[in-house]
Design a protein around this motif. Structure first.
Motif, mmCIF file in Angstrom:
data_model
loop_
_atom_site.group_PDB
_atom_site.id
_atom_site.type_symbol
_atom_site.label_atom_id
_atom_site.label_comp_id
_atom_site.label_asym_id
_atom_site.label_seq_id
_atom_site.Cartn_x
_atom_site.Cartn_y
_atom_site.Cartn_z
ATOM 1 N N ARG A 280 0.835 -1.207 0.000
ATOM 2 C CA ARG A 280 0.000 0.000 0.000
ATOM 3 C C ARG A 280 0.872 1.261 0.000
ATOM 4 N NH1 ARG A 280 -3.434 -0.304 4.820
ATOM 5 N NH2 ARG A 280 -4.303 -2.125 3.790
ATOM 6 N N ARG A 281 1.942 1.223 0.816
ATOM 7 C CA ARG A 281 2.856 2.370 0.855
ATOM 8 C C ARG A 281 3.459 2.596 -0.533
ATOM 9 N NH1 ARG A 281 9.020 1.826 2.660
ATOM 10 N NH2 ARG A 281 8.781 0.537 0.806
ATOM 11 N N ASN A 282 3.949 1.517 -1.157
ATOM 12 C CA ASN A 282 4.581 1.630 -2.475
ATOM 13 C C ASN A 282 3.600 2.151 -3.517
ATOM 14 O OD1 ASN A 282 6.804 0.568 -1.248
ATOM 15 N ND2 ASN A 282 6.751 -1.418 -2.302
ATOM 16 N N HIS A 283 2.408 1.588 -3.489
ATOM 17 C CA HIS A 283 1.389 1.988 -4.471
ATOM 18 C C HIS A 283 1.075 3.471 -4.331
ATOM 19 C CE1 HIS A 283 -2.693 2.769 -5.910
ATOM 20 N NE2 HIS A 283 -2.449 1.832 -6.818
ATOM 21 N N ASP A 284 0.837 3.912 -3.100
ATOM 22 C CA ASP A 284 0.402 5.290 -2.909
ATOM 23 C C ASP A 284 1.522 6.273 -3.235
ATOM 24 O OD1 ASP A 284 -1.950 4.120 -2.249
ATOM 25 O OD2 ASP A 284 -1.866 4.550 -0.089
ATOM 26 N N HIS A 285 2.766 5.854 -2.980
ATOM 27 C CA HIS A 285 3.917 6.691 -3.327
ATOM 28 C C HIS A 285 4.007 6.876 -4.847
ATOM 29 C CE1 HIS A 285 7.963 8.353 -2.649
ATOM 30 N NE2 HIS A 285 8.314 7.696 -3.749
ATOM 31 N N SER B 39 12.174 -0.470 -3.115
ATOM 32 C CA SER B 39 12.471 0.628 -2.185
ATOM 33 C C SER B 39 11.889 1.923 -2.747
ATOM 34 C CB SER B 39 13.985 0.767 -2.032
ATOM 35 O OG SER B 39 14.536 1.129 -3.289
ATOM 36 N N LEU B 40 11.784 2.934 -1.898
ATOM 37 C CA LEU B 40 11.247 4.212 -2.384
ATOM 38 C C LEU B 40 12.115 4.801 -3.505
ATOM 39 C CD1 LEU B 40 9.757 5.823 0.871
ATOM 40 C CD2 LEU B 40 8.590 4.525 -0.916
ATOM 41 N N PRO B 41 13.469 4.736 -3.418
ATOM 42 C CA PRO B 41 14.259 5.238 -4.557
ATOM 43 C C PRO B 41 13.978 4.473 -5.860
ATOM 44 C CG PRO B 41 15.653 5.030 -2.611
ATOM 45 C CD PRO B 41 14.325 4.436 -2.259
ATOM 46 N N GLU B 42 13.758 3.151 -5.758
ATOM 47 C CA GLU B 42 13.420 2.387 -6.974
ATOM 48 C C GLU B 42 12.064 2.822 -7.522
ATOM 49 O OE1 GLU B 42 15.412 -2.006 -6.676
ATOM 50 O OE2 GLU B 42 14.071 -1.470 -5.038
ATOM 51 N N LEU B 43 11.128 3.070 -6.613
ATOM 52 C CA LEU B 43 9.799 3.526 -7.054
ATOM 53 C C LEU B 43 9.899 4.907 -7.691
ATOM 54 C CD1 LEU B 43 7.958 2.210 -3.944
ATOM 55 C CD2 LEU B 43 7.405 1.534 -6.287
ATOM 56 N N ASP B 44 10.783 5.764 -7.121
ATOM 57 C CA ASP B 44 10.996 7.086 -7.718
ATOM 58 C C ASP B 44 11.501 6.931 -9.150
ATOM 59 O OD1 ASP B 44 10.164 8.424 -5.475
ATOM 60 O OD2 ASP B 44 12.180 8.703 -4.656
#
Ligand SMILES: *Cc1c(COP(=O)(O)O)cnc(C)c1O
Length: 401
Positions: free
Chosen positions: A269-274, A377-382
């Motif tokens: 959910r965190r990854n999706h919403d980011h 990770s958040l950097p990968e999602l970025d």
């Protein structure tokens, strides 16, 4: 490219599975009904039922088998009209056809959910509703429950992509008469293959278990309570077998993943919403919001391309792919199993032409699907967000929209 590997490879199976697999291989005890009690499949069923807060669970070979057995266990008459969303996976209409029922397709809108007007109209002549929470997008469960109750017909939930999703605090998969989940490798819990159904209905699970291949008195190894034992007794020898059981090997791989479900749901959910927030900032992409009361458990992201021609959509997919992010536009890849016009095994009564289902047909030509493994990770999602944003801008610029 690092992003490519990370975004598209499977996750490792928890170490604890190896010890149990070694034990099973050494003993050769792979069949669920070999041991007198507490086989890995039986223990997994008990743990899964507890996770969902359901009374009973039955593990089988796939979610498709669970759906098929649910329909058979409900004893719907031959030719019964079973509503399904027009946006789902080909296995869903297939299960209905194999159960000698007629799937009736209900239009889905640009939020990927059932269109309420089409649902209401078609519910008037339905014998059952099989709601598929496609890619974990929950349709209005209050409306579905109300329609089913008003007609006295069963609601079956295909929750293959919804493990951990909540509807007003209740677990998806436990709202209907029966809920079905998948352990196929692309789902939240990876058993290679496998499926499970959950229900509070002793009669239903007894019938499904016998048909799944609990022959002779194998059902006694399910450690039945009094209701279940009585139901098994009533159905002993009275149902044909399909032999679509789960093996202990799959259960050994699945069990150590179950305690990880809450973490995977939260991370997903965190990854999706980011990522959704990044895509929403682009004028070319729109991410449907959850419904009020819905708490999602996504392991992939879907978004719609807006203001683009077909040519621009294809240019976007190519540009994103070249930069390491695989995008599927459901209606634009050849023979896609999620595009209803490819379900050519359906009878005419299913109403499965583009003219019958205009909203789904339009949505499938613009809806994009990107896998989003929990470990990103958040950097990968970025990086994924940046690739998609750039690809959309380039595609639109190149064609001068
Ligand atoms: C994967 C999936 C299925 C089928 O699951 P199997 O275990 O592969 O049979 C059914 N419905 C939906 C929505 C799915 O995503």
């Amino acid at each position: 490219m690092a992003l490519d590997r990370s975004a598209h490879e499977a996750d490792p199976i928890p170490e604890a599975a190896r010890v149990e697999l070694d034990r099973l291989l050494a003993s050769g005890d792979l069949f669920r009904y070999n041991a007198p009690c507490d086989a890995p499949v039986t223990l997994m069923e008990r743990e899964f039922a507890a996770l969902l807060g359901a009374r009973y669970a039955l593990a089988v070979a796939s979610c498709s088998a669970a759906l098929f057995l649910s329909l058979k266990a409900l004893d719907l008459p031959r030719g019964a009209r079973v509503l399904i969303p027009a946006f789902t996976f080909a296995a869903v209409p297939s299960a209905v056809v194999h159960a000698d029922c007629v799937p009736v397709l209900v239009d889905c809108d640009e939020t990927y959910r059932l269109d309420a007007d089409d649902l209401r109209a078609k519910a008037a002549t339905a014998d059952a509703i099989l709601v598929s929470h496609m890619r974990g997008h929950t349709s209005d469960m209050d409306l579905l429950l109300e329609l089913c109750e008003a007609r006295g017909i069963p609601l079956i939930e295909d929750a293959a992509h919804s493990l951990g999703t909540l509807w007003n605090g209740r677990r998806i998969g436990t709202l209907g008469r029966v809920g079905c989940f998948s352990f196929q490798s692309y789902k939240l819990v990876n058993g290679g293959e496998g499926g499970i159904l959950v229900t509070d209905d002793a009669e239903l699970v007894a019938r499904a278990a016998i048909m799944s291949g609990a022959y002779e008195h194998a059902w006694k190894k399910h450690a039945p309570d009094a209701d279940l034992a009585a139901a098994f007794g009533r159905w002993q020898n009275r149902l044909p077998l399909y032999n679509t059981r789960m093996s202990n090997l799959s259960a050994a791989v699945i069990r150590p993943q179950l305690p990880e479900v809450p973490y995977r749901v939260a991370a997903g959910r965190r990854n999706h919403d980011h990522l959704a927030a990044m895509l929403e900032a682009s004028p070319w992409m729109s991410v449907p919001r959850p419904l009020p009361g819905e708490e999602r458990a996504p392991d992939s992201i879907q978004f719609n391309l807006v203001g683009m021609t077909d040519e621009e959509v294809l240019a976007f997919v190519a540009a994103a792919g070249a930069a390491g992010v695989k995008v599927q536009v459901f209606g634009m890849s050849e023979d896609n199993a999620r595009a209803f016009w490819n379900w050519q095994f359906l009878p005419a009564e299913s109403g499965a032409t583009r003219a019958d289902l205009p909203k789904t047909a339009a949505m499938l030509m613009r809806a994009c699907d990107v896998r989003m493994p929990v470990r990103l990770s958040l950097p990968e999602l970025d990086e994924i967000g940046a690739v998609l944003t750039r690809a959309a801008a380039e595609a639109a610029r190149a064609y001068g929209t």
